[in-house]
Design a protein around this motif. Structure first.
Motif, PDB file in Angstrom:
ATOM      1  N   TRP A 204      37.489   6.058  16.544  1.00 28.30           N
ATOM      2  CA  TRP A 204      38.725   5.804  17.313  1.00 28.30           C
ATOM      3  C   TRP A 204      39.368   7.133  17.684  1.00 28.30           C
ATOM      4  N   MET A 205      39.256   8.074  16.778  1.00 31.93           N
ATOM      5  CA  MET A 205      39.754   9.423  17.073  1.00 31.93           C
ATOM      6  C   MET A 205      38.993  10.016  18.263  1.00 31.93           C
ATOM      7  N   MET A 206      37.670   9.902  18.216  1.00 27.01           N
ATOM      8  CA  MET A 206      36.833  10.469  19.265  1.00 27.01           C
ATOM      9  C   MET A 206      37.119   9.788  20.607  1.00 27.01           C
ATOM     10  N   ILE A 207      37.233   8.456  20.580  1.00 24.29           N
ATOM     11  CA  ILE A 207      37.450   7.716  21.829  1.00 24.29           C
ATOM     12  C   ILE A 207      38.789   8.097  22.458  1.00 24.29           C
ATOM     13  N   SER A 208      39.778   8.331  21.630  1.00 23.97           N
ATOM     14  CA  SER A 208      41.080   8.767  22.148  1.00 23.97           C
ATOM     15  C   SER A 208      40.932  10.075  22.934  1.00 23.97           C
ATOM     16  N   GLY A 209      40.189  11.023  22.377  1.00 20.21           N
ATOM     17  CA  GLY A 209      39.970  12.300  23.062  1.00 20.21           C
ATOM     18  C   GLY A 209      39.170  12.133  24.342  1.00 20.21           C
ATOM     19  N   VAL A 210      38.113  11.323  24.262  1.00 21.95           N
ATOM     20  CA  VAL A 210      37.251  11.108  25.436  1.00 21.95           C
ATOM     21  C   VAL A 210      38.050  10.452  26.570  1.00 21.95           C
ATOM     22  N   LEU A 211      38.820   9.429  26.214  1.00 21.98           N
ATOM     23  CA  LEU A 211      39.639   8.766  27.245  1.00 21.98           C
ATOM     24  C   LEU A 211      40.620   9.768  27.863  1.00 21.98           C
ATOM     25  N   GLY A 212      41.157  10.637  27.024  1.00 24.52           N
ATOM     26  CA  GLY A 212      42.081  11.652  27.529  1.00 24.52           C
ATOM     27  C   GLY A 212      41.421  12.554  28.555  1.00 24.52           C
ATOM     28  N   VAL A 213      40.221  13.045  28.231  1.00 25.26           N
ATOM     29  CA  VAL A 213      39.499  13.932  29.163  1.00 25.26           C
ATOM     30  C   VAL A 213      39.233  13.202  30.486  1.00 25.26           C
ATOM     31  N   VAL A 214      38.815  11.943  30.383  1.00 22.57           N
ATOM     32  CA  VAL A 214      38.490  11.170  31.587  1.00 22.57           C
ATOM     33  C   VAL A 214      39.749  10.947  32.435  1.00 22.57           C
ATOM     34  N   LEU A 215      40.823  10.529  31.782  1.00 21.51           N
ATOM     35  CA  LEU A 215      42.057  10.242  32.535  1.00 21.51           C
ATOM     36  C   LEU A 215      42.614  11.506  33.193  1.00 21.51           C
ATOM     37  N   ILE A 216      42.591  12.607  32.464  1.00 20.01           N
ATOM     38  CA  ILE A 216      43.097  13.869  33.037  1.00 20.01           C
ATOM     39  C   ILE A 216      42.216  14.284  34.225  1.00 20.01           C
ATOM     40  N   ALA A 217      40.891  14.083  34.071  1.00 18.24           N
ATOM     41  CA  ALA A 217      39.980  14.421  35.182  1.00 18.24           C
ATOM     42  C   ALA A 217      40.286  13.577  36.424  1.00 18.24           C
ATOM     43  N   PHE A 218      40.782  12.379  36.210  1.00 21.66           N
ATOM     44  CA  PHE A 218      41.137  11.509  37.342  1.00 21.66           C
ATOM     45  C   PHE A 218      42.556  11.794  37.861  1.00 21.66           C
ATOM     46  N   GLY A 219      43.188  12.806  37.336  1.00 20.08           N
ATOM     47  CA  GLY A 219      44.483  13.227  37.855  1.00 20.08           C
ATOM     48  C   GLY A 219      45.686  12.535  37.232  1.00 20.08           C
ATOM     49  N   VAL A 220      45.468  11.804  36.150  1.00 23.05           N
ATOM     50  CA  VAL A 220      46.598  11.154  35.477  1.00 23.05           C
ATOM     51  C   VAL A 220      47.452  12.245  34.810  1.00 23.05           C
ATOM     52  N   PRO A 221      48.783  12.213  34.966  1.00 25.39           N
ATOM     53  CA  PRO A 221      49.627  13.230  34.331  1.00 25.39           C
ATOM     54  C   PRO A 221      49.357  13.312  32.826  1.00 25.39           C
ATOM     55  N   TYR A 222      49.463  14.543  32.298  1.00 22.53           N
ATOM     56  CA  TYR A 222      49.020  14.815  30.932  1.00 22.53           C
ATOM     57  C   TYR A 222      49.591  13.843  29.896  1.00 22.53           C
ATOM     58  N   TYR A 223      50.906  13.720  29.852  1.00 21.84           N
ATOM     59  CA  TYR A 223      51.496  12.900  28.782  1.00 21.84           C
ATOM     60  C   TYR A 223      51.220  11.412  28.963  1.00 21.84           C
ATOM     61  N   LEU A 224      51.067  10.996  30.220  1.00 18.72           N
ATOM     62  CA  LEU A 224      50.685   9.604  30.465  1.00 18.72           C
ATOM     63  C   LEU A 224      49.249   9.377  29.979  1.00 18.72           C
ATOM     64  N   ALA A 225      48.388  10.359  30.246  1.00 22.12           N
ATOM     65  CA  ALA A 225      46.989  10.280  29.788  1.00 22.12           C
ATOM     66  C   ALA A 225      46.947  10.231  28.265  1.00 22.12           C
ATOM     67  N   LEU A 226      47.776  11.049  27.637  1.00 24.42           N
ATOM     68  CA  LEU A 226      47.822  11.088  26.167  1.00 24.42           C
ATOM     69  C   LEU A 226      48.185   9.710  25.604  1.00 24.42           C
ATOM     70  N   LEU A 227      49.254   9.135  26.159  1.00 19.97           N
ATOM     71  CA  LEU A 227      49.701   7.826  25.652  1.00 19.97           C
ATOM     72  C   LEU A 227      48.674   6.737  25.952  1.00 19.97           C
ATOM     73  N   ALA A 228      48.128   6.775  27.172  1.00 21.35           N
ATOM     74  CA  ALA A 228      47.145   5.746  27.560  1.00 21.35           C
ATOM     75  C   ALA A 228      45.880   5.858  26.719  1.00 21.35           C
ATOM     76  N   ALA A 229      45.463   7.094  26.431  1.00 19.05           N
ATOM     77  CA  ALA A 229      44.238   7.292  25.644  1.00 19.05           C
ATOM     78  C   ALA A 229      44.432   6.772  24.219  1.00 19.05           C
ATOM     79  N   ILE A 230      45.581   7.077  23.645  1.00 18.37           N
ATOM     80  CA  ILE A 230      45.855   6.603  22.277  1.00 18.37           C
ATOM     81  C   ILE A 230      45.931   5.068  22.283  1.00 18.37           C
ATOM     82  N   ALA A 231      46.619   4.534  23.293  1.00 17.60           N
ATOM     83  CA  ALA A 231      46.736   3.070  23.373  1.00 17.60           C
ATOM     84  C   ALA A 231      45.361   2.429  23.569  1.00 17.60           C
TER      85      ALA A 231
END
Lengths: 291, 386
Positions: free
Chosen positions: A43-70
């Motif tokens: 779950w830790m790893m998936i949170s990071g991976v989702l973060g990298v993907v979302l940021i690569a798609f241009g999602v603002p950093y803190y939104l990506a952080l929250l979305a990845a954790i969620a």
């Protein structure tokens, strides 16, 4: 000597906080359900991976952080709903539940590799990648300060939750005597969902502390997962202070060994020392009768 | 003839005729087998090679294939497990492949090599590095083109001695199993070449920094730091710490650092980092292959030496099959061994490949190894230091 001691403390506490948080995730689930959730590192790893993907798609950093954790927490809850709940409803023995979690871990790990790719990639920390050099040979990364602060907040929050709220106390009671707990009105299903969700939340948050100091990759949740597991047993399971003590001790010993011993022996030496601690105090550093 | 004897004789004739039918009848396609790691630790470079092979085959078949029929590639997932690999080689053998490519790890390559040798199937690898794959005794059915570890180290030794005029080396490695095996060989070879290893520092896998190791390297008085191992995130953390404490000793790595992701992880700390490679990107042949890969498969294929190697190995195998003029395995093996002066886009400009009965390698000397460095955050051209 003093200079290097300061760096041992800074670095040891940094990685120790990561181990402590991972141990805290195990602790919350284990205390409530008696289940050792092998998939915490994933779950830790998936949170990071989702973060990298979302940021690569241009999602603002803190939104990506929250979305990845969620996202990671939702996946953990889905795994609980689809795998753990049916098994427990059918009265599956504990080894079968553990085996299913082991399978979940492998599917999450290698499935992420297939979907995301196998390259290790960087993830910026919430405080950026700056480093402050202190003196001649000491430094502290901005991310390290975030690690300290989030760890303190997480442990404080979980301690309050476990001791001062009805739901938190339900989690503790449910693991001691599930039948008695259900007789006094504790909803065991709810307890399990809350504990799995809280455990995943801690692990997913920990991903945003660890990966900026290392790298995001489909295999990179396994080592913090294992070290967190060790930290839990080193610290003991009597109170929330157990995972904290275990994590910090493991981190400090590991880093001190890499400073003061030939590094070839450092990892082994750290584990030898920890085994000595466990032999001397099998219930862990903070373990009492309850542990 | 009695009916039973007639049936027995007919059956015997049919069995005897089977091999002839297999290779004598008109084939609908030429089959090549590939074992690779689809999802485990070796999958990163396995899948890059697979993509290059797929593009090569698509282009080849668009031009009419080989021996007048399409080329068909059968992939088998070896799960990065030597035991599984053996069963997958058996499966490919039963599917009548004419050649097998190993594009997984060297460990699975070794397992495949032993089995294919028993089954008399020619096989080879574009990227497997392990020295024992072609060291004595010669492996009759095995061929390869990648860099070899010992020449990689020798080339780095030449650079340290001639260009840097240094003799005291610190070795930094990660404590993964592969990292230890690879770095042990580097230490042995550098010591044998006359260099003094002043310290060996080891990074615990998963560490978030490497300050203790970096301080000891600085205190050791090492003139050069060789970063050798298998875990890029761990070694990238060392490089960042090395720079952060102001150590000016040059950093040199292994060909591992050609793997994508290193530059992103190491950031500006990677500037000037030197490493050996099988390809020189300034060669027009390399550029032509890379342009095709990038155009068709995207930017992720830029600077992927293993993709160029897979492409070139396929070209070599198809050349051998064409010269053999048949799908017969033994004749293809003979054609591979008879390869002479085959121009290849690996090594320095002008490199040509010739195999012989006792030589199934492209790289046979350190002078063929290209050394490159990181310039402006990108992999730079080959260094001229000899």
């Amino acid at each position: 000597m003093l200079s290097s001691l300061a760096q041992v403390l800074l670095s040891g506490l940094q990685i120790g906080c990561i181990y402590a948080l991972m141990a805290l995730g195990y602790f919350v689930i284990l205390r409530a359900t008696g289940i050792l959730n092998f998939a915490q590192g994933e779950w830790m790893m998936i949170s990071g991976v989702l973060g990298v993907v979302l940021i690569a798609f241009g999602v603002p950093y803190y939104l990506a952080l929250l979305a990845a954790i969620a996202g990671a927490v939702l996946l953990a809850l889905a795994a609980e709903r689809a795998i753990i709940r049916p098994l427990q409803a059918r009265g599956a023995p504990q080894p079968i539940v553990l085996l299913s979690l082991f399978g979940t871990m492998l599917v999450a790990r290698y499935g992420t590799g297939v979907l995301f790719g196998r390259q290790d990639l960087p993830l910026d920390g919430p405080a950026g990648s700056g480093i402050t050099i202190i003196g001649e040979a000491n430094f502290i990364a901005n991310q390290t300060l975030v690690v300290y602060a989030i760890t303190a907040a997480a442990f404080f929050g979980v301690a309050i939750f476990m001791t001062r709220t009805w739901l938190g106390r339900s989690l503790r009671v449910a693991s001691i005597d599930p039948l008695a707990a259900s007789l006094i009105g504790v909803d065991l299903t709810r307890v399990r969902v809350v504990s799995f969700g809280l455990g995943a939340l801690i692990a997913a948050t920990c991903g945003w502390l660890y990966f900026p100091l290392y790298a995001v990759g489909y295999l990179n949740g396994s080592i913090p997962g294992i070290k967190g597991f060790i930290a839990l047993f080193v610290g003991g399971m009597a109170t929330t202070m157990g995972p904290l003590a275990g994590g910090l001790a493991l981190g400090l010993v590991e880093v001190a060994a890499s400073f003061y011993l030939p590094s070839i022996y450092a990892e082994g030496a750290a584990f030898v020392l920890l085994m000595i601690i466990l032999v001397a105090k099998p219930s862990g550093l903070t373990g009492g009768k309850e542990s | 003839m009695k009916r039973r004897n007639f049936l027995r004789a007919t059956a015997s004739l049919a069995v005897l005729a089977l091999p002839a039918l297999a290779h004598g009848q008109a084939v609908k396609s030429v089959k090549i087998g590939v074992h690779l790691d689809q999802a485990k630790q070796a999958s990163y470079y396995s899948l890059i090679q697979k993509d290059a092979i797929d593009l090569f085959v698509a282009e080849l078949n668009a031009k009419g294939g080989v021996l007048g029929v399409p080329l068909e590639v059968l992939y088998e997932d070896d799960e990065n497990n030597p035991v599984t690999t053996v069963t997958k080689v058996d499966k490919l053998a039963s599917e009548d492949v004419s050649f097998i490519l190993s594009i997984g790890s060297s460990a699975t390559g070794l397992a495949a090599q032993t089995r294919a040798n028993d089954l008399k199937i020619p096989l080879g690898s574009p990227a497997n590095l392990a020295e024992q794959l072609t060291s004595s005794p010669p492996k009759k059915y095995y061929f390869r083109i990648p860099l070899r570890g010992k020449y990689e180290v020798q080339a780095v030794g030449q650079y340290i001695g001639k260009a840097l005029k240094a003799s005291k080396i610190a070795v930094v490695r990660d404590a993964t199993q592969s990292g230890l095996v690879i770095s042990d060989q580097w230490i042995k070879d550098l010591t044998a070449a006359g260099f003094k290893i002043v310290t060996v520092e080891q990074i615990t896998p998963g560490s978030t920094e490497a300050m203790g190791q970096a301080l000891r390297v600085k205190a050791s008085g090492a003139e050069v730091v060789v970063v050798s191992g298998a875990s890029i995130p761990d070694l990238a953390n060392y490089i960042k710490t090395h720079r952060a404490i102001g150590n000016k000793a040059p950093l040199i790595g292994s060909s591992l650092f050609t793997a994508g992701g290193f530059l992103k992880l190491v950031g500006t700390a990677g500037e000037g980092f030197v490493y050996p490679d099988a390809i020189d990107p300034s060669r027009v042949e390399v550029k032509a292959i890379e342009d095709r890969l990038v155009t068709n498969l995207g930017e992720r294929m830029r600077n992927q030496a293993v993709a160029v190697q897979a492409w070139e190995f396929m070209r070599l195998v198809i050349d051998a099959i064409t010269r053999a003029g048949t799908t017969d395995r033994e004749k293809i093996r003979d054609a591979m061994e008879a390869t002479a002066n085959f121009p290849i886009a690996l090594g320095p400009p002008g490199t040509a490949l010739s195999y012989g009965p006792d030589d199934h390698d492209l790289f046979t000397s350190a002078d063929q190894v290209v050394l490159r460095s990181v310039v402006d955050g990108a992999y730079g051209p080959g260094l001229n230091f000899r």
